[in-house]
Write a protein that holds these residues in place. Structure first.
Motif, PDB file in Angstrom:
ATOM      1  N   ASN A   4     -23.195   0.218 -15.556  1.00  0.00           N
ATOM      2  CA  ASN A   4     -23.625   0.618 -16.891  1.00  0.00           C
ATOM      3  C   ASN A   4     -23.240  -0.397 -17.956  1.00  0.00           C
ATOM      4  OD1 ASN A   4     -24.767   3.081 -16.056  1.00  0.00           O
ATOM      5  ND2 ASN A   4     -22.726   4.033 -16.007  1.00  0.00           N
ATOM      6  N   ASN A   5     -22.335  -1.297 -17.605  1.00  0.00           N
ATOM      7  CA  ASN A   5     -21.841  -2.274 -18.580  1.00  0.00           C
ATOM      8  C   ASN A   5     -21.860  -3.664 -17.951  1.00  0.00           C
ATOM      9  OD1 ASN A   5     -21.088  -0.472 -20.779  1.00  0.00           O
ATOM     10  ND2 ASN A   5     -19.516   0.275 -19.401  1.00  0.00           N
ATOM     11  N   GLN A   6     -23.042  -4.202 -17.738  1.00  0.00           N
ATOM     12  CA  GLN A   6     -23.156  -5.525 -17.147  1.00  0.00           C
ATOM     13  C   GLN A   6     -22.457  -6.546 -18.047  1.00  0.00           C
ATOM     14  OE1 GLN A   6     -24.378  -6.222 -14.145  1.00  0.00           O
ATOM     15  NE2 GLN A   6     -24.693  -4.028 -13.843  1.00  0.00           N
ATOM     16  N   CYS A   7     -21.709  -7.448 -17.413  1.00  0.00           N
ATOM     17  CA  CYS A   7     -20.878  -8.371 -18.187  1.00  0.00           C
ATOM     18  C   CYS A   7     -21.677  -9.604 -18.588  1.00  0.00           C
ATOM     19  CB  CYS A   7     -19.646  -8.773 -17.388  1.00  0.00           C
ATOM     20  SG  CYS A   7     -18.499  -9.755 -18.340  1.00  0.00           S
ATOM     21  N   SER A   8     -22.341  -9.511 -19.711  1.00  0.00           N
ATOM     22  CA  SER A   8     -23.018 -10.651 -20.302  1.00  0.00           C
ATOM     23  C   SER A   8     -22.271 -10.995 -21.591  1.00  0.00           C
ATOM     24  CB  SER A   8     -24.474 -10.316 -20.605  1.00  0.00           C
ATOM     25  OG  SER A   8     -25.138 -11.433 -21.154  1.00  0.00           O
ATOM     26  N   LEU A   9     -21.756 -12.198 -21.665  1.00  0.00           N
ATOM     27  CA  LEU A   9     -20.898 -12.579 -22.788  1.00  0.00           C
ATOM     28  C   LEU A   9     -21.712 -12.803 -24.053  1.00  0.00           C
ATOM     29  CD1 LEU A   9     -18.489 -15.142 -21.063  1.00  0.00           C
ATOM     30  CD2 LEU A   9     -18.154 -12.686 -21.381  1.00  0.00           C
ATOM     31  N   SER A  10     -21.295 -12.138 -25.134  1.00  0.00           N
ATOM     32  CA  SER A  10     -21.907 -12.379 -26.441  1.00  0.00           C
ATOM     33  C   SER A  10     -21.017 -13.260 -27.307  1.00  0.00           C
ATOM     34  CB  SER A  10     -22.169 -11.054 -27.164  1.00  0.00           C
ATOM     35  OG  SER A  10     -20.950 -10.373 -27.402  1.00  0.00           O
ATOM     36  N   SER A  11     -19.793 -13.528 -26.831  1.00  0.00           N
ATOM     37  CA  SER A  11     -18.852 -14.335 -27.614  1.00  0.00           C
ATOM     38  C   SER A  11     -17.895 -15.073 -26.681  1.00  0.00           C
ATOM     39  CB  SER A  11     -18.052 -13.435 -28.570  1.00  0.00           C
ATOM     40  OG  SER A  11     -17.015 -14.163 -29.198  1.00  0.00           O
ATOM     41  N   ASP A  16     -20.406 -20.717 -15.365  1.00  0.00           N
ATOM     42  CA  ASP A  16     -20.723 -20.612 -13.941  1.00  0.00           C
ATOM     43  C   ASP A  16     -20.441 -19.205 -13.414  1.00  0.00           C
ATOM     44  OD1 ASP A  16     -21.588 -23.188 -13.768  1.00  0.00           O
ATOM     45  OD2 ASP A  16     -19.766 -23.984 -12.830  1.00  0.00           O
ATOM     46  N   LYS A  17     -19.436 -18.554 -13.986  1.00  0.00           N
ATOM     47  CA  LYS A  17     -18.994 -17.263 -13.459  1.00  0.00           C
ATOM     48  C   LYS A  17     -19.646 -16.087 -14.163  1.00  0.00           C
ATOM     49  CE  LYS A  17     -15.174 -16.603 -11.410  1.00  0.00           C
ATOM     50  NZ  LYS A  17     -13.780 -16.443 -10.961  1.00  0.00           N
ATOM     51  N   PHE A  18     -19.961 -16.228 -15.450  1.00  0.00           N
ATOM     52  CA  PHE A  18     -20.479 -15.111 -16.245  1.00  0.00           C
ATOM     53  C   PHE A  18     -21.879 -15.403 -16.749  1.00  0.00           C
ATOM     54  CE2 PHE A  18     -15.886 -14.971 -16.637  1.00  0.00           C
ATOM     55  CZ  PHE A  18     -15.610 -13.626 -16.437  1.00  0.00           C
ATOM     56  N   SER A  19     -22.630 -14.343 -16.948  1.00  0.00           N
ATOM     57  CA  SER A  19     -23.882 -14.446 -17.691  1.00  0.00           C
ATOM     58  C   SER A  19     -23.528 -14.570 -19.172  1.00  0.00           C
ATOM     59  CB  SER A  19     -24.736 -13.195 -17.447  1.00  0.00           C
ATOM     60  OG  SER A  19     -25.847 -13.178 -18.309  1.00  0.00           O
ATOM     61  N   VAL A  20     -24.176 -15.490 -19.867  1.00  0.00           N
ATOM     62  CA  VAL A  20     -23.919 -15.711 -21.292  1.00  0.00           C
ATOM     63  C   VAL A  20     -25.210 -15.465 -22.065  1.00  0.00           C
ATOM     64  CG1 VAL A  20     -23.160 -17.359 -23.052  1.00  0.00           C
ATOM     65  CG2 VAL A  20     -22.122 -17.407 -20.766  1.00  0.00           C
ATOM     66  N   ASP A  21     -25.134 -14.586 -23.080  1.00  0.00           N
ATOM     67  CA  ASP A  21     -26.297 -14.291 -23.903  1.00  0.00           C
ATOM     68  C   ASP A  21     -26.885 -15.577 -24.486  1.00  0.00           C
ATOM     69  OD1 ASP A  21     -25.783 -11.656 -23.393  1.00  0.00           O
ATOM     70  OD2 ASP A  21     -25.045 -11.184 -25.413  1.00  0.00           O
ATOM     71  N   GLY A  22     -28.194 -15.617 -24.602  1.00  0.00           N
ATOM     72  CA  GLY A  22     -28.843 -16.793 -25.161  1.00  0.00           C
ATOM     73  C   GLY A  22     -28.428 -17.085 -26.588  1.00  0.00           C
ATOM     74  N   ASN A  23     -28.060 -16.038 -27.339  1.00  0.00           N
ATOM     75  CA  ASN A  23     -27.628 -16.220 -28.726  1.00  0.00           C
ATOM     76  C   ASN A  23     -26.120 -15.991 -28.882  1.00  0.00           C
ATOM     77  OD1 ASN A  23     -27.631 -13.510 -28.237  1.00  0.00           O
ATOM     78  ND2 ASN A  23     -28.567 -12.915 -30.189  1.00  0.00           N
ATOM     79  N   ALA A  24     -25.374 -16.217 -27.811  1.00  0.00           N
ATOM     80  CA  ALA A  24     -23.917 -16.015 -27.856  1.00  0.00           C
ATOM     81  C   ALA A  24     -23.281 -16.926 -28.896  1.00  0.00           C
ATOM     82  CB  ALA A  24     -23.300 -16.286 -26.484  1.00  0.00           C
ATOM     83  N   GLU A  25     -22.257 -16.376 -29.574  1.00  0.00           N
ATOM     84  CA  GLU A  25     -21.494 -17.156 -30.551  1.00  0.00           C
ATOM     85  C   GLU A  25     -20.318 -17.798 -29.820  1.00  0.00           C
ATOM     86  OE1 GLU A  25     -20.912 -16.031 -34.997  1.00  0.00           O
ATOM     87  OE2 GLU A  25     -19.177 -15.255 -33.914  1.00  0.00           O
ATOM     88  N   GLY A  46     -22.099 -26.866 -26.466  1.00  0.00           N
ATOM     89  CA  GLY A  46     -22.471 -25.484 -26.749  1.00  0.00           C
ATOM     90  C   GLY A  46     -21.658 -24.805 -27.826  1.00  0.00           C
ATOM     91  N   ILE A  47     -20.645 -25.474 -28.381  1.00  0.00           N
ATOM     92  CA  ILE A  47     -19.890 -24.882 -29.493  1.00  0.00           C
ATOM     93  C   ILE A  47     -20.829 -24.778 -30.695  1.00  0.00           C
ATOM     94  CG2 ILE A  47     -17.932 -25.126 -31.066  1.00  0.00           C
ATOM     95  CD1 ILE A  47     -17.022 -24.622 -28.228  1.00  0.00           C
ATOM     96  N   ASN A  48     -21.052 -23.548 -31.182  1.00  0.00           N
ATOM     97  CA  ASN A  48     -22.012 -23.362 -32.281  1.00  0.00           C
ATOM     98  C   ASN A  48     -21.402 -22.697 -33.511  1.00  0.00           C
ATOM     99  OD1 ASN A  48     -21.832 -20.630 -31.530  1.00  0.00           O
ATOM    100  ND2 ASN A  48     -23.699 -20.728 -30.292  1.00  0.00           N
ATOM    101  N   ARG A  49     -20.098 -22.517 -33.508  1.00  0.00           N
ATOM    102  CA  ARG A  49     -19.430 -21.956 -34.690  1.00  0.00           C
ATOM    103  C   ARG A  49     -18.050 -22.600 -34.819  1.00  0.00           C
ATOM    104  NH1 ARG A  49     -15.870 -17.482 -35.761  1.00  0.00           N
ATOM    105  NH2 ARG A  49     -16.182 -16.633 -37.859  1.00  0.00           N
ATOM    106  N   ILE A  50     -17.695 -23.001 -36.023  1.00  0.00           N
ATOM    107  CA  ILE A  50     -16.385 -23.611 -36.299  1.00  0.00           C
ATOM    108  C   ILE A  50     -15.604 -22.695 -37.225  1.00  0.00           C
ATOM    109  CG2 ILE A  50     -15.162 -25.593 -37.254  1.00  0.00           C
ATOM    110  CD1 ILE A  50     -16.822 -26.256 -34.769  1.00  0.00           C
ATOM    111  N   SER A  51     -14.357 -22.411 -36.853  1.00  0.00           N
ATOM    112  CA  SER A  51     -13.439 -21.671 -37.715  1.00  0.00           C
ATOM    113  C   SER A  51     -12.379 -22.659 -38.190  1.00  0.00           C
ATOM    114  CB  SER A  51     -12.790 -20.516 -36.939  1.00  0.00           C
ATOM    115  OG  SER A  51     -11.855 -19.834 -37.756  1.00  0.00           O
TER     116      SER A  51
END
Length: 250
Positions: free
Chosen positions: A100-107, A132-141, A163-168
């Motif tokens: 029910n909670n497929q592990c696709s990374l959003s962050s 390589d290990k996880f599915s990553v959302d196409g719009n992941a931050e 792939g780094i798309n946000r800087i803090s």
């Protein structure tokens, strides 16, 4: 009702990294919502403990490595040990199997410490293994914490390609006297230079967050208003404001 789910792993060296989770509540959500039925989003946090020195307010899990990290054999030894530990733990992490909670990374978040002190090859290798290990959302931050004065334009270009798309950016203050009180290495000129470099690489619409600290000794209400006005004038996409907490031993 949406959850961002995290679980943490502690390395034998220092700090922690791993999958993590926390709820995100829309303003329209009823307070009595059944959170067990909420969808989940997943994020991966990687702790990079390196800092040029320990700031006077800091009690985080960090390793002060000095100002000239690239020239220090001791830093190379520490770095190699920590990178090995992270890679070994990544090999042990298993994505959740709840159907029910497929592990696709959003962050994916590189925090610290000062991750921008890490060689870019380390960041690339960690990202490669996570992807390589996880599915990553196409719009992941994919965020990296950075300090002014710790990176070049070439370093940013490599991060962007990876792939780094946000800087803090750890600004904390634009006032050199306040920065000195906090024990920060950088000064206002370094902040402005860092933002200029980031926008040269990522564009004027860069996904840029600025960190500020309030409640610092010597930071009067008038100076705090100036700080906020300065931050606003730089048009970041996000501001993180932390009230100073005085910790034991700092």
């Amino acid at each position: 009702l949406t959850f961002v789910c995290y679980f943490a792993i502690v390395t034998p060296f220092v700090g922690c990294h791993g999958l993590t989770s926390q709820p995100t509540l829309p303003t329209t959500s009823p307070l009595n919502a059944d959170i067990s039925k909420a969808p989940h989003q997943w994020g991966f946090y990687v702790h990079i403990p390196y800092c040029r020195r320990r700031c006077r307010y800091c009690n985080f899990s960090i390793v002060p490595v000095g100002l000239a990290t690239n020239q220090q054999a001791s830093f190379a030894s520490i770095h190699q040990k920590y990178q090995t530990d992270i890679v070994q733990e990544l090999d042990l992490v298993q994505p959740p199997t709840d159907s029910n909670n497929q592990c696709s990374l959003s962050s994916i978040y590189f925090g610290g410490g000062t991750p921008s002190l890490a060689p870019v090859e380390m960041i690339q290798e960690i990202l490669r293994r996570i992807m390589d290990k996880f599915s990553v959302d196409g719009n992941a931050e994919i965020t990296m914490e950075m300090d002014p004065g710790t990176f070049s334009g070439d370093y940013l270009q490599s991060l962007k390609k990876s792939g780094i798309n946000r800087i803090s950016l750890g600004v904390q203050s634009f006032d050199d006297a306040i920065l000195e009180i906090m024990g920060r290495v950088h000064r206002q000129a370094d902040v402005l230079d860092a933002i200029h470099r980031i926008r040269q690489v990522y564009g004027d619409d860069a996904n840029l967050s600025l960190d500020l600290i309030s409640g610092v000794p010597g930071l009067t209400p008038a100076k705090w208003i100036q700080t906020l006005e300065m931050a606003s004038s730089l048009k970041p996409s996000h501001l993180s404001i932390y009230d100073l907490q005085v910790e034991d031993g700092t």
